[in-house]
Design an enzyme around this catalytic site. Structure first.
Site, PDB file in Angstrom:
ATOM      1  N   SER A  15      30.777  15.815  -9.919  1.00  0.00           N
ATOM      2  CA  SER A  15      31.953  14.972  -9.658  1.00  0.00           C
ATOM      3  C   SER A  15      32.402  14.154 -10.863  1.00  0.00           C
ATOM      4  O   SER A  15      31.596  13.624 -11.620  1.00  0.00           O
ATOM      5  CB  SER A  15      31.645  14.012  -8.510  1.00  0.00           C
ATOM      6  OG  SER A  15      32.709  13.086  -8.399  1.00  0.00           O
ATOM      7  N   LYS A  16      33.727  14.048 -10.990  1.00  0.00           N
ATOM      8  CA  LYS A  16      34.322  13.235 -12.060  1.00  0.00           C
ATOM      9  C   LYS A  16      34.669  11.830 -11.551  1.00  0.00           C
ATOM     10  O   LYS A  16      35.239  11.018 -12.291  1.00  0.00           O
ATOM     11  CB  LYS A  16      35.605  13.895 -12.560  1.00  0.00           C
ATOM     12  CG  LYS A  16      35.455  15.329 -13.007  1.00  0.00           C
ATOM     13  CD  LYS A  16      35.954  15.495 -14.424  1.00  0.00           C
ATOM     14  CE  LYS A  16      35.896  16.918 -14.927  1.00  0.00           C
ATOM     15  NZ  LYS A  16      34.552  17.421 -15.138  1.00  0.00           N
ATOM     16  N   THR A  62      32.656  12.917   0.022  1.00  0.00           N
ATOM     17  CA  THR A  62      33.230  14.244  -0.205  1.00  0.00           C
ATOM     18  C   THR A  62      32.478  15.278   0.627  1.00  0.00           C
ATOM     19  O   THR A  62      31.655  14.920   1.492  1.00  0.00           O
ATOM     20  CB  THR A  62      33.275  14.570  -1.719  1.00  0.00           C
ATOM     21  OG1 THR A  62      34.015  15.774  -1.903  1.00  0.00           O
ATOM     22  CG2 THR A  62      31.890  14.712  -2.324  1.00  0.00           C
ATOM     23  N   LYS A  66      32.980  14.272   5.256  1.00  0.00           N
ATOM     24  CA  LYS A  66      34.173  13.491   5.623  1.00  0.00           C
ATOM     25  C   LYS A  66      34.292  13.297   7.138  1.00  0.00           C
ATOM     26  O   LYS A  66      34.760  12.262   7.593  1.00  0.00           O
ATOM     27  CB  LYS A  66      35.431  14.153   5.071  1.00  0.00           C
ATOM     28  CG  LYS A  66      35.539  14.063   3.549  1.00  0.00           C
ATOM     29  CD  LYS A  66      36.822  14.674   3.041  1.00  0.00           C
ATOM     30  CE  LYS A  66      36.781  14.775   1.512  1.00  0.00           C
ATOM     31  NZ  LYS A  66      37.977  15.392   0.951  1.00  0.00           N
ATOM     32  N   GLY A 131      39.420  20.710   6.330  1.00  0.00           N
ATOM     33  CA  GLY A 131      39.442  19.260   6.166  1.00  0.00           C
ATOM     34  C   GLY A 131      40.551  18.779   5.245  1.00  0.00           C
ATOM     35  O   GLY A 131      41.173  17.747   5.505  1.00  0.00           O
ATOM     36  N   THR A 154      41.738  31.959  10.155  1.00  0.00           N
ATOM     37  CA  THR A 154      41.372  31.827  11.568  1.00  0.00           C
ATOM     38  C   THR A 154      42.536  31.120  12.264  1.00  0.00           C
ATOM     39  O   THR A 154      42.690  29.893  12.168  1.00  0.00           O
ATOM     40  CB  THR A 154      40.077  30.995  11.711  1.00  0.00           C
ATOM     41  OG1 THR A 154      39.097  31.545  10.835  1.00  0.00           O
ATOM     42  CG2 THR A 154      39.569  30.985  13.140  1.00  0.00           C
ATOM     43  N   ALA A 156      43.418  30.263  15.215  1.00  0.00           N
ATOM     44  CA  ALA A 156      43.220  29.213  16.228  1.00  0.00           C
ATOM     45  C   ALA A 156      43.109  27.829  15.582  1.00  0.00           C
ATOM     46  O   ALA A 156      43.542  26.821  16.163  1.00  0.00           O
ATOM     47  CB  ALA A 156      41.963  29.510  17.046  1.00  0.00           C
ATOM     48  N   LYS A 157      42.576  27.754  14.356  1.00  0.00           N
ATOM     49  CA  LYS A 157      42.432  26.452  13.701  1.00  0.00           C
ATOM     50  C   LYS A 157      43.794  25.903  13.273  1.00  0.00           C
ATOM     51  O   LYS A 157      44.029  24.686  13.307  1.00  0.00           O
ATOM     52  CB  LYS A 157      41.491  26.564  12.499  1.00  0.00           C
ATOM     53  CG  LYS A 157      40.018  26.514  12.917  1.00  0.00           C
ATOM     54  CD  LYS A 157      39.062  26.839  11.806  1.00  0.00           C
ATOM     55  CE  LYS A 157      39.032  25.825  10.703  1.00  0.00           C
ATOM     56  NZ  LYS A 157      38.069  26.208   9.631  1.00  0.00           N
ATOM     57  N   GLY A 241      44.732  21.008  -8.594  1.00  0.00           N
ATOM     58  CA  GLY A 241      44.480  19.764  -7.860  1.00  0.00           C
ATOM     59  C   GLY A 241      43.882  18.625  -8.674  1.00  0.00           C
ATOM     60  O   GLY A 241      43.416  17.643  -8.096  1.00  0.00           O
TER      61      GLY A 241
HETATM   62  P1  NDP Z   1      37.109  23.520   4.418  1.00  0.00           P
HETATM   63  O1  NDP Z   1      35.822  24.227   4.248  1.00  0.00           O
HETATM   64  O2  NDP Z   1      37.237  22.441   5.406  1.00  0.00           O
HETATM   65  O3  NDP Z   1      38.263  24.606   4.780  1.00  0.00           O
HETATM   66  C1  NDP Z   1      38.363  25.787   4.044  1.00  0.00           C
HETATM   67  C2  NDP Z   1      39.655  26.504   4.400  1.00  0.00           C
HETATM   68  O4  NDP Z   1      39.800  27.614   3.501  1.00  0.00           O
HETATM   69  C3  NDP Z   1      39.705  27.073   5.812  1.00  0.00           C
HETATM   70  O5  NDP Z   1      41.021  27.010   6.284  1.00  0.00           O
HETATM   71  C4  NDP Z   1      39.280  28.555   5.573  1.00  0.00           C
HETATM   72  O6  NDP Z   1      39.759  29.433   6.542  1.00  0.00           O
HETATM   73  C5  NDP Z   1      39.971  28.820   4.260  1.00  0.00           C
HETATM   74  N1  NDP Z   1      39.394  29.904   3.459  1.00  0.00           N
HETATM   75  C6  NDP Z   1      38.197  29.906   2.837  1.00  0.00           C
HETATM   76  N2  NDP Z   1      38.049  31.058   2.149  1.00  0.00           N
HETATM   77  C7  NDP Z   1      39.175  31.793   2.348  1.00  0.00           C
HETATM   78  C8  NDP Z   1      39.612  33.064   1.884  1.00  0.00           C
HETATM   79  N3  NDP Z   1      38.859  33.815   1.087  1.00  0.00           N
HETATM   80  N4  NDP Z   1      40.830  33.486   2.280  1.00  0.00           N
HETATM   81  C9  NDP Z   1      41.604  32.731   3.080  1.00  0.00           C
HETATM   82  N5  NDP Z   1      41.242  31.512   3.540  1.00  0.00           N
HETATM   83  C10 NDP Z   1      40.036  31.054   3.184  1.00  0.00           C
HETATM   84  O7  NDP Z   1      37.495  23.026   2.944  1.00  0.00           O
HETATM   85  P2  NDP Z   1      38.443  21.785   2.567  1.00  0.00           P
HETATM   86  O8  NDP Z   1      39.641  21.856   3.435  1.00  0.00           O
HETATM   87  O9  NDP Z   1      37.647  20.536   2.536  1.00  0.00           O
HETATM   88  O10 NDP Z   1      38.815  22.110   1.034  1.00  0.00           O
HETATM   89  C11 NDP Z   1      39.768  23.120   0.715  1.00  0.00           C
HETATM   90  C12 NDP Z   1      40.013  23.125  -0.781  1.00  0.00           C
HETATM   91  O11 NDP Z   1      40.643  21.910  -1.187  1.00  0.00           O
HETATM   92  C13 NDP Z   1      38.748  23.244  -1.633  1.00  0.00           C
HETATM   93  O12 NDP Z   1      39.034  24.111  -2.718  1.00  0.00           O
HETATM   94  C14 NDP Z   1      38.525  21.831  -2.138  1.00  0.00           C
HETATM   95  O13 NDP Z   1      37.834  21.816  -3.367  1.00  0.00           O
HETATM   96  C15 NDP Z   1      39.971  21.364  -2.305  1.00  0.00           C
HETATM   97  N6  NDP Z   1      40.125  19.900  -2.286  1.00  0.00           N
HETATM   98  C16 NDP Z   1      40.648  19.289  -3.399  1.00  0.00           C
HETATM   99  C17 NDP Z   1      40.843  17.935  -3.424  1.00  0.00           C
HETATM  100  C18 NDP Z   1      41.420  17.307  -4.650  1.00  0.00           C
HETATM  101  O14 NDP Z   1      41.381  16.068  -4.772  1.00  0.00           O
HETATM  102  N7  NDP Z   1      42.003  18.082  -5.557  1.00  0.00           N
HETATM  103  C19 NDP Z   1      40.484  17.071  -2.282  1.00  0.00           C
HETATM  104  C20 NDP Z   1      39.981  17.806  -1.129  1.00  0.00           C
HETATM  105  C21 NDP Z   1      39.796  19.174  -1.161  1.00  0.00           C
HETATM  106  P3  NDP Z   1      38.952  29.667   7.929  1.00  0.00           P
HETATM  107  O15 NDP Z   1      39.321  28.513   8.819  1.00  0.00           O
HETATM  108  O16 NDP Z   1      39.454  30.964   8.422  1.00  0.00           O
HETATM  109  O17 NDP Z   1      37.499  29.698   7.578  1.00  0.00           O
END
Ligand code: NDP
Length: 273
Positions: A15-16, A62, A66, A131, A154, A156-157, A241
């Site tokens: 983490s930064k 993080t 969360k 999230g 997915t 449904a989510k 991001g």
């Molecule tokens: P979660 O694990 O809560 O959710 C992941 C999501 O990504 C789900 O919707 C999942 O789909 C989908 N997903 C994962 N792999 C694939 C794939 N190969 N193809 C399609 N969909 C996929 O993660 P977060 O929501 O917490 O984080 C998401 C991203 O946001 C991360 O990269 C994280 O690093 C980034 N982030 C950046 C921040 C910043 O400050 N820049 C702050 C917060 C997050 P499914 O529901 O089908 O599994």
């Protein structure tokens, strides 16, 4: 006397956040200590209690805590309540544990202030329903987009999220396998974790026809797979991001200290890193 802040996560070593918060503190000649604290699902609750009972002033949370942080809070900001996820914790004057979510503020401030990208009257497609999408949906909706579609692998989510925000806005939903938006998106936000494994969450290049900004919440030293895909199909602005990371940290710092740091130098520094 130094103020004590920390970040709880797992993993957390990359983490930064300490660097960002030290930069903010220096702007006000404030002495702070900001530590990275590795926790576990079993210990998170006790770790947070311990942090505050031993003089902690505020902490960030993080992945993957969360939602656990949300469940721990006595008092939630409207944004955290809506997101059902908390990334910023502090105690109020009555020693109640308060939770806020600054992820959405971070994204919106980065788009609006650093990239001069309006959300108002734009068609926004958000890919992912995890999230991060929970955190950004409310602030995006608050800026009056023409439409918001949440597409998720997915399905449904995506439907569940749209239902939770239905009293605020009609969020359209679809599966990432058949993207269906009310109009061609102007802004596409990749809020999936697909970039972490160099995967693309969508591949339909037609999506980008009218799109001016593609924003990947993920970030790395090199452009992510999603950013490269967007640029190669003619998207004018392909962003990562890092700016959101800086802006969400700034909003957390303000929550704790009531001071508003300047983010521009860090934005420049991270853009050229
Ligand atoms: P979660 O694990 O809560 O959710 C992941 C999501 O990504 C789900 O919707 C999942 O789909 C989908 N997903 C994962 N792999 C694939 C794939 N190969 N193809 C399609 N969909 C996929 O993660 P977060 O929501 O917490 O984080 C998401 C991203 O946001 C991360 O990269 C994280 O690093 C980034 N982030 C950046 C921040 C910043 O400050 N820049 C702050 C917060 C997050 P499914 O529901 O089908 O599994």
């Amino acid at each position: 006397m130094s103020q004590n802040f920390a970040l709880f996560g797992n993993p957390v070593s990359h983490s930064k956040s300490p660097y960002l918060h030290q930069n903010f503190a220096q702007q006000f000649d404030l002495a702070i200590d900001y530590r990275k604290l590795l926790s576990t699902p079993e210990n998170f609750k006790a770790d947070v209690r311990d942090f505050f009972s031993t003089g902690g002033d505020g902490c960030n949370v993080t992945v993957p805590f969360k939602e656990d942080a949300f469940a721990l809070c006595d008092i939630l900001s409207p944004m955290a309540a809506r997101a059902r996820a908390v990334n910023t914790l502090y105690l109020n004057a009555e020693k109640k544990l308060c939770g806020h979510n600054t992820d959405g503020i971070g994204l919106v401030n980065d788009l609006l202030n650093n990239h001069k990208t309006d959300i108002a009257n734009r068609h926004v497609l958000i890919i992912g329903a995890g999230g991060a999408t929970r955190g950004i949906l409310g602030p995006v909706i608050a800026h009056n987009p023409a439409s918001v579609t949440v597409a998720n692998r997915t399905y449904a989510k995506a439907q569940q999220l749209a239902a939770e925000f239905a009293d605020l806005f009609q969020v359209h939903t679809c599966s990432t396998s058949t993207i269906d938006t009310p109009d061609k998106p102007d802004i596409i936000i990749n809020a999936t974790s697909a970039s972490l494994s160099a995967e693309l969450p969508v591949t339909d290049a037609l999506l980008i026809t009218d799109c001016t900004v593609c924003y990947d919440l993920a970030y790395a030293n090199e452009p992510t797979a999603f950013m490269q895909w967007a640029s190669s199909h003619g998207c004018a602005k392909s962003l990562d991001g890092k700016g959101m990371l800086i802006e969400q940290a700034a909003a957390a710092f303000t929550t704790w200290t009531k001071l508003t740091p300047t983010t521009a130098p860090l934005i420049l520094e991270f853009a050229s890193a």
